[in-house]
Design a protein around this motif. Sequence first.
Motif, mmCIF file in Angstrom:
data_model
loop_
_atom_site.group_PDB
_atom_site.id
_atom_site.type_symbol
_atom_site.label_atom_id
_atom_site.label_comp_id
_atom_site.label_asym_id
_atom_site.label_seq_id
_atom_site.Cartn_x
_atom_site.Cartn_y
_atom_site.Cartn_z
ATOM 1 N N LYS A 4 0.844 -1.182 0.000
ATOM 2 C CA LYS A 4 0.000 0.000 0.000
ATOM 3 C C LYS A 4 0.890 1.247 0.000
ATOM 4 O O LYS A 4 1.861 1.324 0.756
ATOM 5 N N VAL A 6 0.582 5.652 -0.229
ATOM 6 C CA VAL A 6 -0.184 6.886 -0.301
ATOM 7 C C VAL A 6 0.571 7.852 -1.202
ATOM 8 O O VAL A 6 1.763 8.090 -1.001
ATOM 9 N N TYR A 30 -3.081 4.694 -3.038
ATOM 10 C CA TYR A 30 -4.128 5.427 -2.349
ATOM 11 C C TYR A 30 -3.779 6.898 -2.515
ATOM 12 O O TYR A 30 -2.744 7.351 -2.031
ATOM 13 N N GLU A 58 -8.234 4.130 -3.628
ATOM 14 C CA GLU A 58 -9.040 5.079 -2.866
ATOM 15 C C GLU A 58 -8.467 6.474 -3.078
ATOM 16 O O GLU A 58 -7.259 6.620 -3.245
ATOM 17 N N HIS A 59 -9.323 7.480 -3.080
ATOM 18 C CA HIS A 59 -8.871 8.859 -3.250
ATOM 19 C C HIS A 59 -9.524 9.725 -2.184
ATOM 20 O O HIS A 59 -10.735 9.909 -2.175
#
Length: 227
Positions: A4, A6, A30, A58-59
């Motif tokens: 994951k 960001v 993300y 996801e945003h």
Amino acid sequence: MLMKAVILLSGGVDSTTLIYQALADGCQPYAISFDYGQRHRRELQSALAVANAAGVFEHQIVRFDLRLWGGSALTDNSIDVPKERPFDTIAQNIPVTYVPARNTIFLSFALGYAESIYAERIYIGVNALDYSGYPDCRPDYIQAMQKVFRLGTKQGVEGNPIHIYTPLINLRKTEIIQLGNKLSVPWELTWSCYNGGNLACGVCDSCRLRRSAFTELGLVDPITYAQ
């Protein structure tokens, strides 16, 4: 299982390249974008379009208002955005488009988000060679923030710190565009202009650096400019 990550996404050339670099690195992206009272929201439209095109997991869009204290041409409409400045003068001083402590604020939000989803990486498109002169885009700043990440989080003190990735930090704008082309970045979805409007102004520092890079590479910038 994918890592994951960001990604700080503004919708510009650099952050859009980051999304596609993270995908190439085998990460599950993300995205996090910021509505912070900036001069315009046009860049957020591009951030949404880029996130959708890249298929991020996801945003998040975080909203807060830095107009409360201003201090930048991007958060205070009484300060003019510089235009048509010679390239050799852009990096001589920190420009009025610098937003006080912005990357520290952004990275703090990104860190909280990353730790809440057990992410391993945060990608930020800082660049030390892009003529900006911003103090929070330099390697020593990133090294200091990495120490904060290690000392100030549960993941960090337990020996699994979230790492800051800055793959663009030592690249020229032309090199970033070349990298983006290899990654099939959709430049037509991006926005670089400091000013709002239906068309990019073409004369602010950000527009001029972008246009110059495409021209130097013999490429056509797919967005339309007012000038």
